[in-house]
Design an enzyme around this catalytic site. Structure first.
Site, mmCIF file in Angstrom:
data_model
loop_
_atom_site.group_PDB
_atom_site.id
_atom_site.type_symbol
_atom_site.label_atom_id
_atom_site.label_comp_id
_atom_site.label_asym_id
_atom_site.label_seq_id
_atom_site.Cartn_x
_atom_site.Cartn_y
_atom_site.Cartn_z
ATOM 1 N N TYR A 131 -5.026 7.693 -7.102
ATOM 2 C CA TYR A 131 -6.278 8.424 -7.329
ATOM 3 C C TYR A 131 -6.091 9.849 -7.846
ATOM 4 O O TYR A 131 -7.082 10.575 -8.036
ATOM 5 C CB TYR A 131 -7.134 8.440 -6.058
ATOM 6 C CG TYR A 131 -6.454 8.974 -4.810
ATOM 7 C CD1 TYR A 131 -6.364 10.336 -4.558
ATOM 8 C CD2 TYR A 131 -5.929 8.102 -3.870
ATOM 9 C CE1 TYR A 131 -5.763 10.817 -3.411
ATOM 10 C CE2 TYR A 131 -5.325 8.573 -2.722
ATOM 11 C CZ TYR A 131 -5.242 9.929 -2.492
ATOM 12 O OH TYR A 131 -4.638 10.393 -1.350
ATOM 13 N N HIS A 160 -9.586 1.371 1.297
ATOM 14 C CA HIS A 160 -9.369 1.870 2.654
ATOM 15 C C HIS A 160 -10.597 1.508 3.493
ATOM 16 O O HIS A 160 -11.732 1.775 3.083
ATOM 17 C CB HIS A 160 -9.237 3.395 2.653
ATOM 18 C CG HIS A 160 -7.987 3.911 2.023
ATOM 19 N ND1 HIS A 160 -7.983 4.949 1.112
ATOM 20 C CD2 HIS A 160 -6.691 3.564 2.174
ATOM 21 C CE1 HIS A 160 -6.749 5.210 0.739
ATOM 22 N NE2 HIS A 160 -5.943 4.379 1.363
ATOM 23 N N ASP A 216 2.261 3.124 3.016
ATOM 24 C CA ASP A 216 1.171 4.098 2.933
ATOM 25 C C ASP A 216 1.667 5.515 2.660
ATOM 26 O O ASP A 216 2.012 5.862 1.546
ATOM 27 C CB ASP A 216 0.329 4.026 4.207
ATOM 28 C CG ASP A 216 -0.983 4.786 4.107
ATOM 29 O OD1 ASP A 216 -1.302 5.301 3.021
ATOM 30 O OD2 ASP A 216 -1.706 4.865 5.107
ATOM 31 N N ARG A 270 -16.316 6.715 2.254
ATOM 32 C CA ARG A 270 -16.504 8.163 2.170
ATOM 33 C C ARG A 270 -16.532 8.645 0.731
ATOM 34 O O ARG A 270 -17.176 9.651 0.417
ATOM 35 C CB ARG A 270 -15.371 8.912 2.896
ATOM 36 C CG ARG A 270 -15.150 8.531 4.337
ATOM 37 C CD ARG A 270 -14.157 9.467 5.017
ATOM 38 N NE ARG A 270 -12.936 9.688 4.258
ATOM 39 C CZ ARG A 270 -11.850 8.925 4.332
ATOM 40 N NH1 ARG A 270 -11.845 7.851 5.112
ATOM 41 N NH2 ARG A 270 -10.772 9.210 3.630
ATOM 42 N N GLU A 295 -10.391 3.250 8.812
ATOM 43 C CA GLU A 295 -9.123 3.832 9.267
ATOM 44 C C GLU A 295 -9.328 4.741 10.476
ATOM 45 O O GLU A 295 -8.475 4.810 11.357
ATOM 46 C CB GLU A 295 -8.476 4.614 8.121
ATOM 47 C CG GLU A 295 -7.135 5.215 8.452
ATOM 48 C CD GLU A 295 -6.491 5.913 7.273
ATOM 49 O OE1 GLU A 295 -5.349 6.390 7.432
ATOM 50 O OE2 GLU A 295 -7.115 5.993 6.199
ATOM 51 N N HIS A 351 -5.803 -0.942 6.314
ATOM 52 C CA HIS A 351 -5.913 -0.412 7.680
ATOM 53 C C HIS A 351 -6.802 -1.320 8.542
ATOM 54 O O HIS A 351 -6.301 -1.960 9.447
ATOM 55 C CB HIS A 351 -6.409 1.040 7.722
ATOM 56 C CG HIS A 351 -5.547 1.990 6.963
ATOM 57 N ND1 HIS A 351 -4.216 2.177 7.254
ATOM 58 C CD2 HIS A 351 -5.817 2.816 5.911
ATOM 59 C CE1 HIS A 351 -3.704 3.061 6.419
ATOM 60 N NE2 HIS A 351 -4.644 3.462 5.591
ATOM 61 N N HIS A 392 0.836 -1.197 0.000
ATOM 62 C CA HIS A 392 0.000 0.000 0.000
ATOM 63 C C HIS A 392 0.870 1.247 0.000
ATOM 64 O O HIS A 392 1.554 1.551 0.977
ATOM 65 C CB HIS A 392 -0.928 0.026 1.212
ATOM 66 C CG HIS A 392 -1.960 1.111 1.157
ATOM 67 N ND1 HIS A 392 -2.988 1.105 0.236
ATOM 68 C CD2 HIS A 392 -2.127 2.244 1.882
ATOM 69 C CE1 HIS A 392 -3.742 2.177 0.411
ATOM 70 N NE2 HIS A 392 -3.234 2.886 1.395
ATOM 71 N N ARG A 404 -4.774 15.599 6.383
ATOM 72 C CA ARG A 404 -5.308 15.415 5.038
ATOM 73 C C ARG A 404 -5.327 16.719 4.245
ATOM 74 O O ARG A 404 -5.111 16.726 3.028
ATOM 75 C CB ARG A 404 -6.719 14.815 5.114
ATOM 76 C CG ARG A 404 -7.268 14.401 3.762
ATOM 77 C CD ARG A 404 -8.627 13.748 3.879
ATOM 78 N NE ARG A 404 -9.644 14.691 4.296
ATOM 79 C CZ ARG A 404 -10.964 14.475 4.169
ATOM 80 N NH1 ARG A 404 -11.395 13.336 3.655
ATOM 81 N NH2 ARG A 404 -11.829 15.370 4.581
#
Length: 441
Positions: free
Chosen positions: A118, A231, A319, A207, A234, A268, A56, A79
């Site tokens: 993405y 995901h 990650d 989400r 998490e 996760h 990942h 984020r």
């Protein structure tokens, strides 16, 4: 042409052996035996392992290392910093950055990466002339650095449960899963028959993908016999929002809409209830733990031992690349479990190393990698046993519980020598990283 490597020690399926001969033709191992080094054999000092699988990765997150630590916050504040970096990428800058990041992985013994991809379109959401330009850049970067890649093309449609994409997120989306699948199909067609590239799929999260859109992503995975990652759970806030909207946990929602299964990996899986654990195990879904990121972002400690006891395959990923060191990821699974339970001895060194090798390769669509056996990919990672970290230690424990990525001195990936005496064939990987990250800032 045939090449013979003589390993002082090597980790074979039945344990560590001395004086191991590995014969390689092209990108495959053709013979494994034992004996003195024959004339012309290349000596590999220390302990030689099969290649590691980083299951990942988000390559562009590497630009955040060391610059997103000050101040209080959580995953959600981090984020926002990540979105700032994503907004600056284009195919050329992503190629430079990813090449350097993958070189860092190769130096750490990684021979295959699962790139959870993405960042698809231009900053305003407009596709590039080639809608898969960013994906092609990642494949080119992996090849330059000497890695195989599972490019997990990610469906990302909403900015939160029930919320539209906004700001930097707009470049992640394709509008709906049908348009995502059409673009991903074109990407898969471009690499059909190329054994070093696997085009897989990903549901970014509950989400980012409404449940009614998920079946098209699963159908892509089935049609291409490709890996499917997501995901999952998490953050506690993610679980709470999912339960409020759908009356189901993220694992339950993915199960209801066909995302779980033998080709699937839940990344996760930190905040699970007992039913979630059963659903993951019964469906044959693997779980990818990313302990260095999970602790960096204050995500929590996932139930890796409980999952493994139910038969779930555990894999490992770096990650966000707070650290690129699969040995650290492996031992963190055990050490975090010790912190949570107050007890030691949850995992053997061999069990943790299997998560970093064969289990990870399988989850990325390369089941013929991660073992030193005839017919497998010719990946040989040699680790020093005489460094200040490993001196005096022995066996697999020396690697899993003492070594770091800095102890990797030689890497052969798919028959290609990419690291010699701790140096990558591309040169100074630190300089490559510095230049690529500086350009983004």
């Amino acid at each position: 042409m045939s090449l013979t490597y003589w390993c002082e020690q090597a980790w074979l399926p039945d344990g560590v052996a001395e004086d191991v001969l590995v014969v390689v033709e092209g990108d495959r191992i053709t013979r494994v035996g034992q004996g003195p080094p024959p004339p012309g054999a290349e000596r590999l000092a220390g302990l030689t392992l099969p290649g590691l699988a980083n299951a990942h990765s988000h390559a562009f997150h590497r630009a955040l290392r060391g610059v997103a630590q000050e101040g209080k916050g959580d995953f959600w504040t981090w984020r926002e910093r990540m979105y700032e970096v994503a907004a600056r990428l284009d195919p050329d800058s992503y190629l430079r950055l990813a090449t350097a990041v993958y070189a860092e992985m190769a130096l750490a013994g990684v021979t295959c990466v699962g790139e959870f991809h993405y960042v698809h379109h231009g900053p305003d959401g407009t596709p590039y002339d080639d809608p898969n330009a960013m994906g092609h850049a990642l494949v080119e970067a992996a090849r330059a650095a000497g890695l195989r890649v599972a490019l997990l093309d990610t469906c990302y449609l909403t900015g939160g449960i029930g919320a539209p994409l906004s700001g930097p997120q707009v470049r992640f989306g394709d509008g709906d899963a049908g348009r995502w699948a059409a673009r991903a199909d074109a990407l898969a067609a471009a690499y059909e028959g190329q054994p070093d590239v696997e085009i897989g799929a990903a549901v970014h999260s509950v989400r980012a993908v409404p449940p009614e859109q998920m079946p098209l992503v699963t159908e892509f995975s089935r049609r291409h016999a490709a890996p499917l990652h997501a995901h999952v759970s998490e953050q506690r806030a993610e679980v709470a929002a999912c339960v409020e909207m759908y009356a189901a946990t993220p694992v339950g929602l993915l199960h209801e809409h066909g995302v779980l299964g033998p080709r699937s990996t839940a990344v996760h899986a930190t905040h699970l209830n007992d039913v979630d654990v059963e659903l993951l195990a019964d469906s044959g879904t693997a779980v990818c733990m990313c302990p260095t990121t999970e602790r960096d972002l204050a995500d929590g400690i996932g139930p890796a031992r409980e999952l493994a006891d139910r038969g779930t395959a555990i894999t490992l990923g770096s990650d966000s690349h707070a650290v690129v060191d699969l040995f650290e990821e492996a031992r963190a699974v055990e050490l975090d479990e010790r912190l949570a339970s107050g007890r030691r001895g949850h995992w053997s060194a061999a069990g943790l190393l299997s998560a970093a090798t064969c289990a990870g390769h399988i989850s990325l669509g390369f089941p013929d990698a991660g073992l030193l056996v005839p017919g497998a990919w010719a990946d040989l990672v040699s680790v020093r046993l005489d460094s200040v970290r490993t001196a005096g230690a022995a066996g697999l424990e020396a690697v899993v519980f003492a070594a770091t990525a800095a102890d990797v001195h030689s890497v052969v990936s798919g028959g290609r020598r990419v690291v010699t005496a701790g140096r990558h064939v591309l040169g100074d990987a630190g300089a490559l990283l510095s230049e690529a990250i500086k350009a983004l800032r």
